[in-house]
Write a protein that holds these residues in place. Structure first.
Motif, PDB file in Angstrom:
ATOM      1  N   ALA A 188       0.830  -1.202   0.000  1.00 45.80           N
ATOM      2  CA  ALA A 188       0.000   0.000   0.000  1.00 45.80           C
ATOM      3  C   ALA A 188       0.869   1.258   0.000  1.00 45.80           C
ATOM      4  N   ALA A 189       1.967   1.217   0.750  1.00 50.97           N
ATOM      5  CA  ALA A 189       2.880   2.365   0.802  1.00 50.97           C
ATOM      6  C   ALA A 189       3.538   2.602  -0.550  1.00 50.97           C
ATOM      7  N   LEU A 190       3.959   1.535  -1.196  1.00 54.03           N
ATOM      8  CA  LEU A 190       4.575   1.658  -2.525  1.00 54.03           C
ATOM      9  C   LEU A 190       3.587   2.246  -3.534  1.00 54.03           C
ATOM     10  N   THR A 191       2.334   1.812  -3.431  1.00 51.72           N
ATOM     11  CA  THR A 191       1.295   2.332  -4.324  1.00 51.72           C
ATOM     12  C   THR A 191       1.123   3.831  -4.139  1.00 51.72           C
ATOM     13  N   GLN A 192       1.074   4.265  -2.892  1.00 52.78           N
ATOM     14  CA  GLN A 192       0.896   5.679  -2.599  1.00 52.78           C
ATOM     15  C   GLN A 192       2.124   6.490  -3.010  1.00 52.78           C
ATOM     16  N   MET A 193       3.310   5.950  -2.785  1.00 55.66           N
ATOM     17  CA  MET A 193       4.543   6.631  -3.183  1.00 55.66           C
ATOM     18  C   MET A 193       4.592   6.814  -4.700  1.00 55.66           C
ATOM     19  N   ASN A 194       4.112   5.823  -5.423  1.00 57.29           N
ATOM     20  CA  ASN A 194       4.062   5.912  -6.880  1.00 57.29           C
ATOM     21  C   ASN A 194       3.091   7.000  -7.329  1.00 57.29           C
ATOM     22  N   LYS A 195       1.929   7.068  -6.693  1.00 56.64           N
ATOM     23  CA  LYS A 195       0.934   8.078  -7.049  1.00 56.64           C
ATOM     24  C   LYS A 195       1.433   9.489  -6.784  1.00 56.64           C
ATOM     25  N   ARG A 196       2.297   9.633  -5.792  1.00 56.50           N
ATOM     26  CA  ARG A 196       2.828  10.963  -5.440  1.00 56.50           C
ATOM     27  C   ARG A 196       4.136  11.274  -6.147  1.00 56.50           C
ATOM     28  N   GLY A 197       4.555  10.405  -7.073  1.00 59.08           N
ATOM     29  CA  GLY A 197       5.743  10.687  -7.860  1.00 59.08           C
ATOM     30  C   GLY A 197       7.053  10.343  -7.211  1.00 59.08           C
ATOM     31  N   GLN A 198       7.021   9.631  -6.076  1.00 56.67           N
ATOM     32  CA  GLN A 198       8.261   9.238  -5.410  1.00 56.67           C
ATOM     33  C   GLN A 198       8.915   8.040  -6.086  1.00 56.67           C
ATOM     34  N   ILE A 199       8.126   7.245  -6.782  1.00 54.64           N
ATOM     35  CA  ILE A 199       8.634   6.132  -7.589  1.00 54.64           C
ATOM     36  C   ILE A 199       8.153   6.378  -9.011  1.00 54.64           C
ATOM     37  N   LYS A 200       9.085   6.537  -9.930  1.00 56.84           N
ATOM     38  CA  LYS A 200       8.745   7.042 -11.264  1.00 56.84           C
ATOM     39  C   LYS A 200       8.814   5.963 -12.351  1.00 56.84           C
ATOM     40  N   ASN A 201       8.291   6.329 -13.507  1.00 54.08           N
ATOM     41  CA  ASN A 201       8.395   5.537 -14.734  1.00 54.08           C
ATOM     42  C   ASN A 201       7.685   4.191 -14.685  1.00 54.08           C
ATOM     43  N   CYS A 202       6.677   4.082 -13.832  1.00 49.45           N
ATOM     44  CA  CYS A 202       5.921   2.834 -13.740  1.00 49.45           C
ATOM     45  C   CYS A 202       4.572   3.118 -13.100  1.00 49.45           C
ATOM     46  N   ASP A 203       3.708   2.111 -13.087  1.00 51.04           N
ATOM     47  CA  ASP A 203       2.441   2.180 -12.360  1.00 51.04           C
ATOM     48  C   ASP A 203       2.422   1.047 -11.351  1.00 51.04           C
ATOM     49  N   ILE A 204       2.169   1.382 -10.094  1.00 49.62           N
ATOM     50  CA  ILE A 204       2.165   0.384  -9.024  1.00 49.62           C
ATOM     51  C   ILE A 204       0.777   0.315  -8.405  1.00 49.62           C
ATOM     52  N   ASP A 205       0.320  -0.891  -8.164  1.00 54.35           N
ATOM     53  CA  ASP A 205      -0.928  -1.063  -7.429  1.00 54.35           C
ATOM     54  C   ASP A 205      -0.854  -2.352  -6.618  1.00 54.35           C
ATOM     55  N   GLY A 206      -1.147  -2.249  -5.340  1.00 51.12           N
ATOM     56  CA  GLY A 206      -1.117  -3.410  -4.474  1.00 51.12           C
ATOM     57  C   GLY A 206      -1.583  -3.055  -3.080  1.00 51.12           C
ATOM     58  N   PRO A 207      -1.773  -4.062  -2.256  1.00 52.44           N
ATOM     59  CA  PRO A 207      -1.340  -5.446  -2.481  1.00 52.44           C
ATOM     60  C   PRO A 207      -2.232  -6.188  -3.470  1.00 52.44           C
ATOM     61  N   LEU A 208      -1.610  -7.117  -4.181  1.00 52.48           N
ATOM     62  CA  LEU A 208      -2.338  -8.012  -5.070  1.00 52.48           C
ATOM     63  C   LEU A 208      -1.861  -9.440  -4.831  1.00 52.48           C
ATOM     64  N   ALA A 209      -2.794 -10.365  -4.762  1.00 48.58           N
ATOM     65  CA  ALA A 209      -2.420 -11.768  -4.747  1.00 48.58           C
ATOM     66  C   ALA A 209      -1.947 -12.141  -6.143  1.00 48.58           C
ATOM     67  N   LEU A 210      -1.195 -13.212  -6.267  1.00 48.02           N
ATOM     68  CA  LEU A 210      -0.592 -13.579  -7.543  1.00 48.02           C
ATOM     69  C   LEU A 210      -1.629 -13.732  -8.651  1.00 48.02           C
ATOM     70  N   ASP A 211      -2.755 -14.396  -8.349  1.00 54.23           N
ATOM     71  CA  ASP A 211      -3.756 -14.597  -9.393  1.00 54.23           C
ATOM     72  C   ASP A 211      -4.335 -13.280  -9.895  1.00 54.23           C
ATOM     73  N   ASN A 212      -4.575 -12.356  -8.961  1.00 55.02           N
ATOM     74  CA  ASN A 212      -5.134 -11.061  -9.350  1.00 55.02           C
ATOM     75  C   ASN A 212      -4.129 -10.194 -10.104  1.00 55.02           C
ATOM     76  N   ALA A 213      -2.857 -10.473  -9.909  1.00 56.75           N
ATOM     77  CA  ALA A 213      -1.821  -9.694 -10.587  1.00 56.75           C
ATOM     78  C   ALA A 213      -1.671 -10.089 -12.048  1.00 56.75           C
ATOM     79  N   VAL A 214      -1.840 -11.389 -12.348  1.00 55.94           N
ATOM     80  CA  VAL A 214      -1.536 -11.859 -13.706  1.00 55.94           C
ATOM     81  C   VAL A 214      -2.771 -12.275 -14.505  1.00 55.94           C
ATOM     82  N   SER A 215      -3.923 -12.400 -13.858  1.00 56.00           N
ATOM     83  CA  SER A 215      -5.125 -12.854 -14.549  1.00 56.00           C
ATOM     84  C   SER A 215      -6.226 -11.795 -14.490  1.00 56.00           C
ATOM     85  N   VAL A 216      -6.610 -11.291 -15.653  1.00 57.76           N
ATOM     86  CA  VAL A 216      -7.708 -10.321 -15.725  1.00 57.76           C
ATOM     87  C   VAL A 216      -8.997 -10.946 -15.199  1.00 57.76           C
ATOM     88  N   LEU A 217      -9.221 -12.211 -15.529  1.00 57.18           N
ATOM     89  CA  LEU A 217     -10.423 -12.910 -15.078  1.00 57.18           C
ATOM     90  C   LEU A 217     -10.476 -12.997 -13.557  1.00 57.18           C
TER      91      LEU A 217
END
Length: 299
Positions: free
Chosen positions: A195-224
């Protein structure tokens, strides 16, 4: 997406040299000779000159007279590691590769204060997988270096992985911090860090990517799977980079992809002054070749 595309990308970066520590290994020499055949790089091979020469002769004697391969005799693994790391330190080489030598020995040279390759950043393992059924690479980090990284280390691990992803054409990779569940649980540190990494990304502290989590493995790789859980996110189901919470999770996922899914892989250590090909001595020549191509792309 197929890992063979790395060969095409790597040949765009002409004039790169790879320093190999303890090159007297059949799988290493097979990867080296194939890399020369594909015009990926030139090589400085450090180790027992008789053993290296014999291995090259068994594959293609003509390579002994090639200006793409130079052998430097060394009396021990420790000396081979020192010479190879020094070559990168002095910019006589652009990539460091581990041969038939222990990880501890080569990393001791990498971390040497006089001639080592540390930058002050965390060193982390980034593996790029070709997995059947996926139209993109699946990148796993960190499966080999950081045992139980804290939040600050995870920020640097993400940064390293994003740089690798961008070097192979993924301009804005989607990053999924993996946990056992997809909601923040105060008793589970992996979810809090995600959750902290996600927020840091939204505020520009982590750049050049999009972060969202926490995610379980299935939710990370499977749209379904993500839809089934009602997760609305650009990352969920479409993750390029899987950030694992511990080395145990990463190592198990890495080996599961290889042994259960027959996935192909290339991997490097990022965060040093130059990419490091730190494959296992048990890894195939094919894996070492993909790792070399990945390292050349990211050099």
């Amino acid at each position: 997406m197929e890992l063979d595309i790395l060969f095409e990308k790597a040949t765009q970066f002409t004039g790169k040299t790879v320093a190999v520590a303890a090159a007297e290994d059949s799988e290493v020499i097979e990867a080296v000779t194939e890399a020369v055949n594909r015009n990926l790089a030139s090589f400085l091979l450090y180790g027992d000159i008789e053993k290296i020469t014999k291995l090259i002769k068994e594959r293609n004697p003509e390579y002994l007279n090639s200006d793409k391969i130079r052998i430097v005799h060394s009396i021990s693994d420790t000396k081979s590691a020192e010479l190879a790391v020094r070559a990168v330190h002095t910019k006589d080489a652009d990539v460091l590769m581990k041969g038939h030598i222990s990880t501890a020995t080569i990393l001791k040279a990498v971390l040497n204060k006089e001639y080592g390759l540390r930058t002050g950043s965390v060193l982390s393992h980034t593996a790029v997988f070709e997995v059947a059924g996926y139209d993109r690479f699946i990148i796993v980090t960190d499966a080999a270096m950081n045992i139980e990284p804290d939040l600050n280390q995870k920020v640097q691990i993400v940064d390293n992985a994003v740089k690798i992803a961008r070097s192979i054409g993924i301009e804005r990779p989607k990053v999924a911090p993996i946990a056992a569940v997809e909601v923040v649980n105060p008793t589970m540190q992996a979810t809090i860090d995600a959750a902290a990494l996600t927020q840091m990304n939204k505020r520009g502290q982590i750049k050049n990517c999009d972060i969202d989590g926490p995610l379980a493995l299935d939710n990370a790789v499977s749209v379904l799977a993500a839809k089934h859980k009602g997760i609305q996110s650009e990352v969920a189901g479409n993750a390029d980079i899987l950030l694992v919470p511990t080395i145990d999770v990463g190592n198990a996922l890495y080996k599961s992809l290889i042994y259960f899914a027959n996935a192909k892989v290339g991997a490097v250590i990022a965060g040093a002054k130059a990419p490091i090909v730190l494959t296992s001595r048990a890894d195939s020549a094919e894996s070492k070749l993909y790792s070399l191509a990945l390292a050349v792309c990211s050099a």
